[in-house]
Design an enzyme around this catalytic site. Structure first.
Site, PDB file in Angstrom:
ATOM      1  N   GLU A  18       0.841  -1.196   0.000  1.00 12.50           N
ATOM      2  CA  GLU A  18       0.000   0.000   0.000  1.00 12.50           C
ATOM      3  C   GLU A  18       0.877   1.247   0.000  1.00 12.50           C
ATOM      4  OE1 GLU A  18      -2.746   1.560  -0.027  1.00 12.50           O
ATOM      5  OE2 GLU A  18      -4.461   0.234   0.359  1.00 12.50           O
ATOM      6  N   ASN A 101      -5.849   6.666   8.230  1.00 12.96           N
ATOM      7  CA  ASN A 101      -5.490   5.961   7.014  1.00 12.96           C
ATOM      8  C   ASN A 101      -4.386   6.662   6.231  1.00 12.96           C
ATOM      9  OD1 ASN A 101      -5.659   4.063   4.946  1.00 12.96           O
ATOM     10  ND2 ASN A 101      -7.493   4.936   4.034  1.00 12.96           N
ATOM     11  N   ASP A 119     -16.356   1.664  12.093  1.00 13.47           N
ATOM     12  CA  ASP A 119     -15.792   0.328  12.251  1.00 13.47           C
ATOM     13  C   ASP A 119     -16.244  -0.542  11.082  1.00 13.47           C
ATOM     14  OD1 ASP A 119     -14.447   0.741  14.728  1.00 13.47           O
ATOM     15  OD2 ASP A 119     -16.394   0.662  15.746  1.00 13.47           O
ATOM     16  N   ASN A 151      -9.807   7.783   1.342  1.00 14.32           N
ATOM     17  CA  ASN A 151      -8.660   6.921   1.120  1.00 14.32           C
ATOM     18  C   ASN A 151      -7.509   7.755   0.582  1.00 14.32           C
ATOM     19  OD1 ASN A 151      -7.307   4.378   1.020  1.00 14.32           O
ATOM     20  ND2 ASN A 151      -9.267   3.403   0.588  1.00 14.32           N
ATOM     21  N   ASP A 198      -9.069   3.817  -4.441  1.00  9.96           N
ATOM     22  CA  ASP A 198      -8.239   3.603  -3.258  1.00  9.96           C
ATOM     23  C   ASP A 198      -7.114   4.627  -3.303  1.00  9.96           C
ATOM     24  OD1 ASP A 198      -6.546   2.574  -1.200  1.00  9.96           O
ATOM     25  OD2 ASP A 198      -7.355   0.573  -1.495  1.00  9.96           O
TER      26      ASP A 198
END
Length: 283
Positions: A18, A101, A119, A151, A198
């Site tokens: 990632e 994130n 969550d 994201n 993403d």
């Protein structure tokens, strides 16, 4: 770009790659499965740079060269002091105790970091995502909310606009960056239809590349949502970054989904493809 020429495998055997970044002639990325920050060179040789006991986590660099890491587990921004030593740069728990994130650092040293705000393993509304800004003195405050699973983030080359991927909103959302670091003028930059963005990156023609996990592709779009290019891959695509000597190499982080979440999974790969325009903006 020839649609029949697929991306090339630069590195295989990763767990869950990632947050790719290009810096100092190398690709840097986070492996969430092994809790490591890695680099890979043009020959596909990987080097472990740091260990980060968190899930998820992302990183960028401060103006003084220190690596700043968003830690979902610690609900904090951490600065890397050595390979295994991290110190708290900013505590984010008071803003959100949900997973933090992605991160992008602006040219003035302000760090923007987002939290999904809910969550994932519970039946909750997904429009609780938010963005915080952390100033160079470590002070944090919320500057945006009501995002559907924020994201990847990127800042335009002129520093005026922050673009964030809303994975559950199927869109890219833009904000004006105010002089004091606040975000204003929230608007849809691109409606992606069935796209689930993403990680993202910007190019010098003003287009955005976004990685798409469920649709197994990386897509280049212009403002308004027109699709300019599509690169199909054989597994979920989690992140993308432009780099290389001329900024025209597109690096893709791909892995089988949801297998990547399984302990011991090694389906992660770094893929490369040639892009029509070089990198721009941050990260």
């Amino acid at each position: 770009m020839n649609p029949h020429t697929g991306p090339h495998v630069l590195m295989a055997g990763l767990a869950f790659g990632e947050s790719p970044r290009w810096r100092d002639g190398r690709l840097w990325f986070a492996d969430w499965g092994t809790h490591e920050i890695m680099t890979v060179d043009d020959d596909g040789e990987g080097t472990m740079v740091a260990q980060v006991d968190s899930f998820p986590f992302s990183f960028d660099w401060l103006l003084d060269g220190r690596m700043l890491i968003s830690s979902g587990t610690d609900h904090a921004l951490l600065s890397l002091e050595s390979r295994t030593s991290l110190s708290v740069y900013a505590d984010l728990k008071a803003i959100s105790d949900k997973a933090w994130n992605e991160i992008v650092v602006a040219s003035n040293g302000n760090a923007y970091v987002n939290s999904i705000g809910f969550d994932m393993d519970r039946d909750e509304d997904s429009d609780r995502g938010l963005i915080a800004v952390v100033s160079p003195d470590g002070q944090a405050r919320q500057v945006a909310d009501r995002l559907h699973f924020p994201n990847g983030m990127a800042i335009t080359a002129d520093g005026s606009t922050l673009i964030v991927a809303e994975s559950y909103g199927n869109k890219l959302t833009a904000f004006d960056i105010e002089q004091n670091g606040d975000l204003s003028g929230q608007r849809t930059w691109a409606d992606l239809g069935d796209g689930s963005p993403d990680g993202i990156c910007l190019d010098a023609e003003g287009a955005v590349w976004y990685a798409d996990v469920p649709n197994r592709r990386c897509v280049r779009v212009e403002e308004g949502g027109k699709v300019l290019h599509t690169i199909d891959v054989d597994r979920g695509c989690f992140g993308c970054m432009l780099g290389g000597p001329d900024g025209r190499t597109l690096y893709l982080m791909a892995a089988e989904w949801p297998t990547a979440m399984t302990e011991g999974s090694r389906t992660g790969r770094v893929l490369t493809a040639k892009a029509p325009a070089p990198h721009a903006g941050r990260p």
